[in-house]
Design an enzyme around this catalytic site. Structure first.
Site, mmCIF file in Angstrom:
data_model
loop_
_atom_site.group_PDB
_atom_site.id
_atom_site.type_symbol
_atom_site.label_atom_id
_atom_site.label_comp_id
_atom_site.label_asym_id
_atom_site.label_seq_id
_atom_site.Cartn_x
_atom_site.Cartn_y
_atom_site.Cartn_z
ATOM 1 N N CYS A 39 39.312 104.815 -63.850
ATOM 2 C CA CYS A 39 40.321 104.159 -63.049
ATOM 3 C C CYS A 39 41.472 103.889 -63.753
ATOM 4 O O CYS A 39 41.578 104.039 -64.970
ATOM 5 C CB CYS A 39 39.659 102.848 -62.589
ATOM 6 N N ILE A 40 42.524 103.506 -63.114
ATOM 7 C CA ILE A 40 43.898 103.135 -63.604
ATOM 8 C C ILE A 40 44.086 101.694 -63.263
ATOM 9 O O ILE A 40 43.899 101.203 -62.154
ATOM 10 C CB ILE A 40 44.946 104.259 -63.182
#
Length: 194
Positions: A39-40
């Site tokens: 994820c970011i």
């Protein structure tokens, strides 16, 4: 027991930012915290108004659509980025030139998954470039999970690279999401490494 956190991060209120979340505040004693695999999380702060926030998003695998290089998932990522930037602008000075942006995550923490992390990094960099923003800092890629702490008032970020056991837990969660092909719902409403 001694803490391994810098003093600034070892006090005050901690709010966890989960996948699909976007939080913004000007509180001086607040820290946003999240754990990232592929994820970011973007951390955006208005340097003048001392308002900042953090999001957390996962992009699914790339679609073949010629008109949209990353498919529906990119629209979700674009929504998450736009939502965070707009919230900071509306609570802050309203001037894009006052924003500083840092991004974190995008690790390849499990070989069973496509390199979703690399696609996420490409996406967020392209998004920011297309919108005319320059990254103030980043800690992306690699083969590990990371915990990110962000002080929205001061703009300080702290990154801890997690051991393989914690990374394995994050990887299991991401694999379960990938198998269900579920992306978390869109919400309704200075880097230190060690």
């Amino acid at each position: 027991m001694t803490s391994s956190l810098p003093p600034e991060f070892d006090r005050g209120v901690v709010t966890t930012v989960h996948q699909g979340d976007c939080h913004v505040s000007a509180a001086a004693d607040l820290t946003y915290s999240t754990v990232l695999g592929s994820c970011i999380s973007a951390c955006v702060r208005d340097r003048v108004a001392l308002v900042g926030g953090m999001n957390h998003f996962l992009l699914a695998e790339q679609s073949g659509a010629a008109r949209d290089r990353y498919g529906a998932s990119a629209r979700y990522g674009a929504f998450a980025m736009e939502q965070l930037i707009n919230k900071v602008l509306s609570l802050g000075s309203g001037k894009k030139a006052n924003l500083e942006i840092k991004v974190f995550g995008g690790g390849k923490i499990n070989s069973a998954l496509d390199d979703v992390g690399a696609k996420n990094i490409d996406f967020v960099r392209q998004f920011l470039h297309d919108e005319g923003y320059v990254l103030a800092g980043q800690d992306v890629g690699g083969t590990y999970a990371r915990r990110v702490l962000f002080k929205p008032h001061s703009g300080r970020a702290f990154v801890k690279r997690l051991d393989s056991d914690m990374g394995a837990n994050v990887a299991r969660e991401e694999i379960a999401i990938a198998k269900r092909r579920v992306v978390a719902r869109p919400p309704v409403d200075d880097i230190e490494l060690f």
